[in-house]
Design a protein around this motif. Structure first.
Motif, PDB file in Angstrom:
ATOM      1  N   GLU A 157       2.037   6.795  49.741  1.00 26.31           N
ATOM      2  CA  GLU A 157       1.635   5.613  50.605  1.00 26.31           C
ATOM      3  C   GLU A 157       2.508   4.614  51.076  1.00 26.31           C
ATOM      4  N   MET A 158       3.603   4.532  49.926  1.00 23.31           N
ATOM      5  CA  MET A 158       4.779   3.572  50.285  1.00 23.31           C
ATOM      6  C   MET A 158       5.832   4.022  49.612  1.00 23.31           C
ATOM      7  N   LEU A 159       7.107   3.521  49.751  1.00 25.54           N
ATOM      8  CA  LEU A 159       8.251   3.593  48.966  1.00 25.54           C
ATOM      9  C   LEU A 159       8.943   2.521  48.870  1.00 25.54           C
ATOM     10  N   ILE A 160       9.454   2.322  47.412  1.00 23.90           N
ATOM     11  CA  ILE A 160      10.172   0.943  47.190  1.00 23.90           C
ATOM     12  C   ILE A 160      11.482   1.486  46.528  1.00 23.90           C
ATOM     13  N   GLY A 161      12.591   0.986  47.259  1.00 22.59           N
ATOM     14  CA  GLY A 161      14.031   1.194  46.837  1.00 22.59           C
ATOM     15  C   GLY A 161      14.437   0.220  45.932  1.00 22.59           C
ATOM     16  N   CYS A 162      14.373   0.942  44.725  1.00 22.29           N
ATOM     17  CA  CYS A 162      14.783   0.218  43.373  1.00 22.29           C
ATOM     18  C   CYS A 162      16.150   0.861  42.816  1.00 22.29           C
ATOM     19  N   ASP A 163      16.750   1.301  43.726  1.00 21.55           N
ATOM     20  CA  ASP A 163      18.057   2.189  43.372  1.00 21.55           C
ATOM     21  C   ASP A 163      19.335   1.301  43.321  1.00 21.55           C
ATOM     22  N   GLY A 164      19.318   0.030  42.986  1.00 24.01           N
ATOM     23  CA  GLY A 164      20.501  -0.694  42.717  1.00 24.01           C
ATOM     24  C   GLY A 164      21.492  -0.929  43.640  1.00 24.01           C
ATOM     25  N   VAL A 165      22.673  -1.675  43.514  1.00 23.60           N
ATOM     26  CA  VAL A 165      23.755  -1.956  44.256  1.00 23.60           C
ATOM     27  C   VAL A 165      24.177  -0.997  45.395  1.00 23.60           C
ATOM     28  N   HIS A 166      24.154   0.465  45.029  1.00 21.89           N
ATOM     29  CA  HIS A 166      24.458   1.362  45.800  1.00 21.89           C
ATOM     30  C   HIS A 166      23.093   2.148  46.700  1.00 21.89           C
ATOM     31  N   SER A 167      22.312   1.137  46.819  1.00 25.83           N
ATOM     32  CA  SER A 167      20.742   1.666  47.276  1.00 25.83           C
ATOM     33  C   SER A 167      21.131   2.657  48.410  1.00 25.83           C
ATOM     34  N   ALA A 168      20.777   3.804  48.526  1.00 27.03           N
ATOM     35  CA  ALA A 168      20.502   4.817  49.469  1.00 27.03           C
ATOM     36  C   ALA A 168      19.407   4.340  50.372  1.00 27.03           C
ATOM     37  N   VAL A 169      18.231   3.858  49.959  1.00 28.69           N
ATOM     38  CA  VAL A 169      17.114   3.163  50.849  1.00 28.69           C
ATOM     39  C   VAL A 169      17.662   2.097  51.559  1.00 28.69           C
ATOM     40  N   ARG A 170      18.539   1.265  50.932  1.00 33.91           N
ATOM     41  CA  ARG A 170      19.057   0.030  51.586  1.00 33.91           C
ATOM     42  C   ARG A 170      19.822   0.361  52.762  1.00 33.91           C
ATOM     43  N   SER A 171      20.722   1.694  52.547  1.00 36.51           N
ATOM     44  CA  SER A 171      21.505   2.159  53.738  1.00 36.51           C
ATOM     45  C   SER A 171      21.084   2.573  54.877  1.00 36.51           C
ATOM     46  N   GLN A 172      19.626   3.198  54.479  1.00 37.80           N
ATOM     47  CA  GLN A 172      19.032   3.895  55.836  1.00 37.80           C
ATOM     48  C   GLN A 172      18.241   2.608  56.462  1.00 37.80           C
ATOM     49  N   LEU A 173      17.795   1.618  55.739  1.00 37.05           N
ATOM     50  CA  LEU A 173      17.295   0.612  56.223  1.00 37.05           C
ATOM     51  C   LEU A 173      18.248  -0.596  57.162  1.00 37.05           C
ATOM     52  N   HIS A 174      19.508  -0.692  56.569  1.00 34.90           N
ATOM     53  CA  HIS A 174      20.469  -1.522  57.140  1.00 34.90           C
ATOM     54  C   HIS A 174      21.737  -0.776  57.212  1.00 34.90           C
ATOM     55  N   PRO A 175      21.751   0.341  58.017  1.00 35.20           N
ATOM     56  CA  PRO A 175      23.117   1.063  58.077  1.00 35.20           C
ATOM     57  C   PRO A 175      24.275   0.064  58.426  1.00 35.20           C
ATOM     58  N   GLY A 176      25.362   0.204  57.717  1.00 41.16           N
ATOM     59  CA  GLY A 176      26.554  -0.457  58.036  1.00 41.16           C
ATOM     60  C   GLY A 176      26.617  -1.483  57.462  1.00 41.16           C
ATOM     61  N   GLU A 177      25.375  -2.235  56.709  1.00 39.94           N
ATOM     62  CA  GLU A 177      25.598  -3.817  56.284  1.00 39.94           C
ATOM     63  C   GLU A 177      25.762  -3.908  54.623  1.00 39.94           C
ATOM     64  N   ASP A 178      26.991  -2.777  54.300  1.00 41.15           N
ATOM     65  CA  ASP A 178      27.182  -2.728  52.802  1.00 41.15           C
ATOM     66  C   ASP A 178      28.549  -3.361  52.694  1.00 41.15           C
ATOM     67  N   ALA A 179      28.990  -4.399  53.353  1.00 37.93           N
ATOM     68  CA  ALA A 179      30.246  -4.876  53.184  1.00 37.93           C
ATOM     69  C   ALA A 179      30.039  -5.899  52.097  1.00 37.93           C
ATOM     70  N   LEU A 180      31.083  -5.854  51.078  1.00 43.38           N
ATOM     71  CA  LEU A 180      31.195  -6.605  49.866  1.00 43.38           C
ATOM     72  C   LEU A 180      31.932  -7.958  50.159  1.00 43.38           C
ATOM     73  N   VAL A 181      31.350  -8.922  49.232  1.00 47.37           N
ATOM     74  CA  VAL A 181      31.875 -10.218  49.056  1.00 47.37           C
ATOM     75  C   VAL A 181      32.433 -10.270  47.935  1.00 47.37           C
ATOM     76  N   TYR A 182      33.998 -10.142  47.825  1.00 45.96           N
ATOM     77  CA  TYR A 182      34.574 -10.485  46.631  1.00 45.96           C
ATOM     78  C   TYR A 182      34.853 -11.872  46.214  1.00 45.96           C
ATOM     79  N   SER A 183      34.710 -12.315  44.994  1.00 45.18           N
ATOM     80  CA  SER A 183      34.742 -13.716  44.596  1.00 45.18           C
ATOM     81  C   SER A 183      36.246 -13.998  44.377  1.00 45.18           C
ATOM     82  N   GLY A 184      37.017 -13.004  43.910  1.00 40.74           N
ATOM     83  CA  GLY A 184      38.587 -13.471  43.435  1.00 40.74           C
ATOM     84  C   GLY A 184      38.675 -13.249  42.240  1.00 40.74           C
ATOM     85  N   TYR A 185      37.457 -12.812  41.630  1.00 45.04           N
ATOM     86  CA  TYR A 185      37.475 -12.516  39.855  1.00 45.04           C
ATOM     87  C   TYR A 185      36.929 -11.280  39.557  1.00 45.04           C
TER      88      TYR A 185
END
Length: 414
Positions: A157-185
């Motif tokens: 009935e529904m799907l919940i993406g709990c697949d972490g920082v490399h989420s394949a579900v997130r990538s399908q919902l938001h293609p191209g929005e995986d740019a990392l922000v590095y803190s410098g550390y």
């Protein structure tokens, strides 16, 4: 196509497993798929703050947590010269109804997995199932999943993406929005078999990022019958970004030891702690800009898939666990799946976005930054001449309020 479930959870990490238990308590059927062929006790230590441990107690894990974890009793801060800055009680010692737990991430994951299989059935977690994509219609969601036997489809009935920082579900919902922000550390993490440090229930933070920052806390008690503990340590050092975000990438002593080579205090020999580690892991301190949306029809995100954050302040796993309660409550309150997922997003997206941003600028470690900057990275005579106890307490209380872990926040929620 396999038998449908009400909820298909992608990912059997801490967030996905806790969600399955929350849903089961609410009478909602769930099934989990996990790409790993087996669940193994990977990683090192994490902290579960009272706002998250409350949820684990609610699903009946009180006794198992008490036996597997260390109940953290105090937070204590030092500069890199070993001078005491501030301390405060934590968890039950601070009057919370729920403890703060320091625990090996793998221990917690295996506890949760065992509970899911016991309560939901031995087939509740499908290992070796790699999520590839989904389609949805007005009646449900179909996930395409790859297994050793080929590709199959799972309907829910529904799907919940709990697949972490490399989420394949997130990538399908938001293609191209995986740019990392590095803190410098980058951070190096390890676990070392060691005598009790300070109280044996202390979370220690020392130094500052510019010259090296250290976090130390125990995650298993009395591991050898003579009182020694498994002690988790995290060392952060300013370096150019080295590799992608892989929680289990091997690290090397030579890359991290130098800034801490002379950190020998009456209560801890830091170089010895690092050198005696069973294993060292390296991780770049990265996050991503908060999303403007998680829920698309019958699909949404949870935990690191929804709001990856810099691992400071002990809130990564904690915020995922809090997500599970909010999502379960929304499904209880709404008969329509789409409305429920929108309500869940409306509650948790802005709250977690604020935590993501706060972890970048003013996590609890900011106390160390203030002392570092005000002293010019030199020893002090009296901490009271550098910063007042009231100012230190206010900084910590602000973080608790934003993250929902203050006494006031917990007393207002049910």
């Amino acid at each position: 196509m396999t038998k449908p479930a009400q909820v298909l959870i992608v990912g059997a990490g801490i967030g996905g497993l806790t969600l399955a238990l929350q849903l089961h308590e609410a009478g909602i059927s769930a099934r989990l798929i996990e790409a790993a062929p087996e669940l193994r006790p990977l990683g090192v230590g994490i902290n579960i703050l009272p706002h998250a441990s409350r949820e684990l107690h609610r699903v009946g894990l009180t006794d198992k947590l008490a036996s597997a974890a260390v109940q953290t009793a105090e937070s204590v801060f030092y500069n890199r010269f070993g001078q005491f800055i501030y301390s405060e009680p934590l968890g039950a010692a601070a009057g919370y109804a729920w403890p703060q737990y320091s625990i090996h991430r793998g221990d917690l994951q295996l506890i949760l997995a065992a509970e899911v299989e016991q309560r939901l059935g031995g087939d509740a977690i499908a290992l070796g199932h790699t999520f590839r994509s989904f389609t949805q219609d007005e009646h449900g969601v179909t996930a395409e999943v790859e297994t050793a036997d080929g590709t199959t489809e799972i309907r829910a009935e529904m799907l919940i993406g709990c697949d972490g920082v490399h989420s394949a579900v997130r990538s399908q919902l938001h293609p191209g929005e995986d740019a990392l922000v590095y803190s410098g550390y980058s951070m190096w993490r390890g676990v070392t078999r060691h005598e009790r440090v300070l109280t044996g229930a202390s979370m220690i933070r020392a130094g500052w990022l510019a010259t090296g920052k250290l976090v130390v806390y125990p995650i298993r008690d009395n591991i050898d019958g003579s009182g020694r503990q498994l002690v988790n340590w995290v060392a952060e050092v300013p370096v150019p970004q080295r590799g992608d975000r892989d929680w289990n990438r091997d690290g090397h002593i030579a890359d991290v030891i130098e800034p801490f080579a002379d950190w020998r205090f009456p209560w801890l020999d830091v170089p010895e702690l690092i050198r005696n580690a069973d294993q060292i892991l390296e991780y770049p301190m990265v996050d991503q800009e908060p999303l403007d949306r998680w829920s698309f029809g019958r699909v949404t995100l949870l935990g690191d898939a929804a709001h990856p954050m810099v691992p400071r302040g002990s809130n990564g796993a904690g915020q995922a666990i809090v997500d599970t309660r909010a999502l379960t409550d929304a499904l209880r309150a709404h008969t329509d799946v789409v409305s429920a997922l929108v309500a869940y997003e409306r509650e948790r997206l802005p709250a977690t976005a604020e935590v993501v941003r706060l972890n970048r600028t003013n996590p609890p470690d900011a106390i160390l930054r203030e002392v570092y900057e005000r002293t010019g990275d030199k020893p002090f005579d009296r901490i009271e001449d550098v910063i007042s106890k009231e100012e230190l307490a206010t900084m910590l209380q602000h973080y608790r309020q934003v993250t929902g872990s203050s006494h006031e926040a917990l007393s207002m929620s049910t």
